[in-house]
Every structure is written in C-alpha cells, then in structure tokens.
Design a protein around this motif. Structure first.
Motif, short mmCIF file in Angstrom:
data_model
loop_
_atom_site.label_atom_id
_atom_site.label_comp_id
_atom_site.label_asym_id
_atom_site.label_seq_id
_atom_site.Cartn_x
_atom_site.Cartn_y
_atom_site.Cartn_z
N THR A 20 11.25 -6.81 -2.04
CA THR A 20 11.37 -5.60 -2.82
C THR A 20 10.81 -5.77 -4.07
OG1 THR A 20 12.95 -4.64 -1.38
CG2 THR A 20 12.72 -3.71 -3.50
N SER A 21 11.25 -6.70 -4.74
CA SER A 21 10.73 -7.01 -6.40
C SER A 21 9.26 -7.57 -6.49
CB SER A 21 11.73 -8.21 -6.84
OG SER A 21 11.57 -9.40 -6.22
N VAL A 22 8.75 -8.22 -5.38
CA VAL A 22 7.46 -8.36 -5.24
C VAL A 22 6.57 -7.17 -5.19
CG1 VAL A 22 5.67 -9.65 -3.89
CG2 VAL A 22 7.85 -10.76 -4.41
N PHE A 23 7.06 -6.32 -4.36
CA PHE A 23 6.30 -4.87 -3.98
C PHE A 23 6.40 -3.95 -5.24
CE2 PHE A 23 7.38 -5.97 0.56
CZ PHE A 23 6.13 -6.28 0.62
N SER A 24 7.55 -4.12 -5.85
CA SER A 24 7.83 -3.31 -6.99
C SER A 24 6.90 -3.77 -8.40
CB SER A 24 9.41 -3.46 -7.37
OG SER A 24 9.46 -2.65 -8.68
N LYS A 25 6.87 -4.98 -8.55
CA LYS A 25 6.07 -5.59 -9.66
C LYS A 25 4.50 -5.36 -9.22
CE LYS A 25 5.57 -9.40 -12.78
NZ LYS A 25 6.21 -10.24 -13.68
N THR A 26 4.19 -5.55 -8.16
CA THR A 26 2.83 -5.19 -7.95
C THR A 26 2.48 -3.66 -7.79
OG1 THR A 26 2.88 -7.10 -6.27
CG2 THR A 26 1.10 -5.59 -6.18
N ALA A 27 3.47 -2.79 -7.52
CA ALA A 27 3.01 -1.36 -7.86
C ALA A 27 3.01 -1.07 -9.23
CB ALA A 27 4.30 -0.61 -7.37
N SER A 28 3.77 -1.70 -10.16
CA SER A 28 3.78 -1.58 -11.32
C SER A 28 2.40 -2.23 -12.09
CB SER A 28 5.05 -2.49 -12.16
OG SER A 28 4.82 -2.30 -13.61
N GLN A 30 -0.31 -2.35 -10.38
CA GLN A 30 -1.31 -1.12 -10.02
C GLN A 30 -1.34 -0.02 -10.65
OE1 GLN A 30 -3.81 -1.81 -7.63
NE2 GLN A 30 -2.78 -3.84 -7.64
N TYR A 31 -0.13 0.31 -11.13
CA TYR A 31 0.00 1.40 -11.79
C TYR A 31 -0.94 1.34 -13.35
CZ TYR A 31 1.85 5.16 -15.17
OH TYR A 31 1.76 6.04 -16.08
N ASN A 32 -0.42 -0.02 -13.92
CA ASN A 32 -0.96 -0.27 -15.22
C ASN A 32 -2.71 -0.39 -14.95
OD1 ASN A 32 1.50 -0.40 -16.57
ND2 ASN A 32 1.51 -2.62 -16.03
N GLU A 33 -2.91 -0.75 -14.19
CA GLU A 33 -4.38 -1.01 -13.73
C GLU A 33 -5.22 0.39 -13.64
OE1 GLU A 33 -5.39 -3.74 -10.70
OE2 GLU A 33 -4.34 -5.28 -11.82
N GLY A 34 -4.71 1.43 -12.85
CA GLY A 34 -5.51 2.75 -12.56
C GLY A 34 -4.43 3.83 -12.51
N PHE A 36 -1.84 6.78 -11.84
CA PHE A 36 -1.33 7.55 -10.44
C PHE A 36 -2.63 7.78 -9.93
CE2 PHE A 36 2.25 9.04 -13.24
CZ PHE A 36 3.12 8.44 -12.64
N GLY A 37 -3.69 7.60 -10.29
CA GLY A 37 -4.84 7.86 -9.44
C GLY A 37 -5.01 6.49 -8.44
N ASN A 38 -4.51 5.41 -8.63
CA ASN A 38 -4.95 4.09 -7.91
C ASN A 38 -4.22 4.24 -6.58
OD1 ASN A 38 -5.19 1.59 -7.04
ND2 ASN A 38 -4.46 0.63 -8.94
N PRO A 39 -4.81 4.17 -5.50
CA PRO A 39 -4.41 4.15 -4.09
C PRO A 39 -3.29 3.11 -3.73
CG PRO A 39 -6.51 3.80 -4.03
CD PRO A 39 -6.38 4.25 -5.49
N MET A 40 -3.68 2.13 -4.32
CA MET A 40 -2.89 0.62 -4.03
C MET A 40 -1.45 0.90 -4.54
SD MET A 40 -4.47 -1.09 -2.05
CE MET A 40 -3.44 -2.45 -2.02
N LEU A 41 -1.32 1.79 -5.67
CA LEU A 41 0.03 2.10 -6.24
C LEU A 41 0.90 2.35 -5.16
CD1 LEU A 41 2.01 2.66 -8.38
CD2 LEU A 41 1.02 4.85 -8.69
N TYR A 42 0.25 3.52 -4.21
CA TYR A 42 1.19 3.91 -3.26
C TYR A 42 1.24 3.37 -1.91
CZ TYR A 42 0.22 8.08 -6.33
OH TYR A 42 0.13 8.70 -7.36
N VAL A 43 0.42 2.12 -1.80
CA VAL A 43 0.78 1.22 -0.77
C VAL A 43 1.80 0.50 -1.10
CG1 VAL A 43 -0.32 -0.79 0.34
CG2 VAL A 43 -1.83 1.31 0.18
#
Length: 123
Positions: A20-28, A30-34, A36-43
């Motif tokens: 969960t922490s890996v997915f959470s940090k990766t989502a973060s 992804q958000y920093n890179e793109g 809310f428009g980054n689709p990988m954020l939602y993945v």
C-alpha cells in the motif's frame, strides 16, 4: 507445522499490506509529474485501495488464528517491509537510526510472540 503455516500466512498478509505504501508513494509521484490529468495516478490509487481490500479480507482470516496481541505485534513488521520497498523501489537510504528502530520493533515482536506462546502452553 500448523502454527508455522499460520505465521507464514500472517506475514504474507503484512507483506501484502506493505505494498500500500509503494502504491501510495507512486501515486504521489504520478501526481507530481502530471497532476490530476495523469491517468497513471488513478491506476496507482486504485491499486492502493484494492491492496487494502485484499489485505482486509486476508487479515480477517488470519487474525482468527492468533491472540490479538500476537497478531497486532506481528503486524508491526510492516515497518521492515516498508523500509525494504523504499530502498528497492525508490532508491532511498537506510540510516543507522532506521536500522536501530527496526531492530527495536523486531525485538518487541519476538518478545510478544514468545510470551504469548508461553502463556498458551501454561494454560
């Protein structure tokens, strides 16, 4: 042998939850890179919630086999796995303070687990 399988299942559940922490940090990230428009954020947000759901189902199965104090003490091994994933996936460094903290937590897990088993044998 049955108790060993129970502990293996308990720790596999904790390893699962540690992702969960890996997915959470990766989502973060992804958000920093793109944003809310980054689709990988939602993945990765979906994976984070899905991981929590699967963990919750596994935890309900495994906790029936242990006293609560033993189960929750062993759940703190999550900190060890989180540090391992931080180093492997994100290139973070372990400091001596991190290592000392992990050793204190693991010592506590061993003490609680052994004392719980000893109390069961005496009863």
């Amino acid at each position: 042998m049955g108790k060993i399988k129970d502990y293996i299942f308990l720790h596999l559940s904790v390893v699962l939850f540690s992702f969960t922490s890996v997915f959470s940090k990766t989502a973060s990230n992804q958000y920093n890179e793109g944003g809310f428009g980054n689709p990988m954020l939602y993945v990765f947000v979906f994976l984070m919630f899905f991981d929590c759901l699967v963990y919750a189902l596994c935890w309900q199965k495994v906790i029936k086999r242990f006293d609560l104090n033993i189960g929750y003490a062993n759940r703190s091994v999550y900190l060890l796995w989180s540090q391992i994933w931080a180093v492997l996936f994100f290139g973070e460094n372990l400091t001596p303070r991190n290592i000392i903290g992990l050793l204190v937590v693991l010592t506590g897990v061993v003490i609680v687990s052994l004392s719980g088993e000893k109390r069961k044998e005496e009863a």
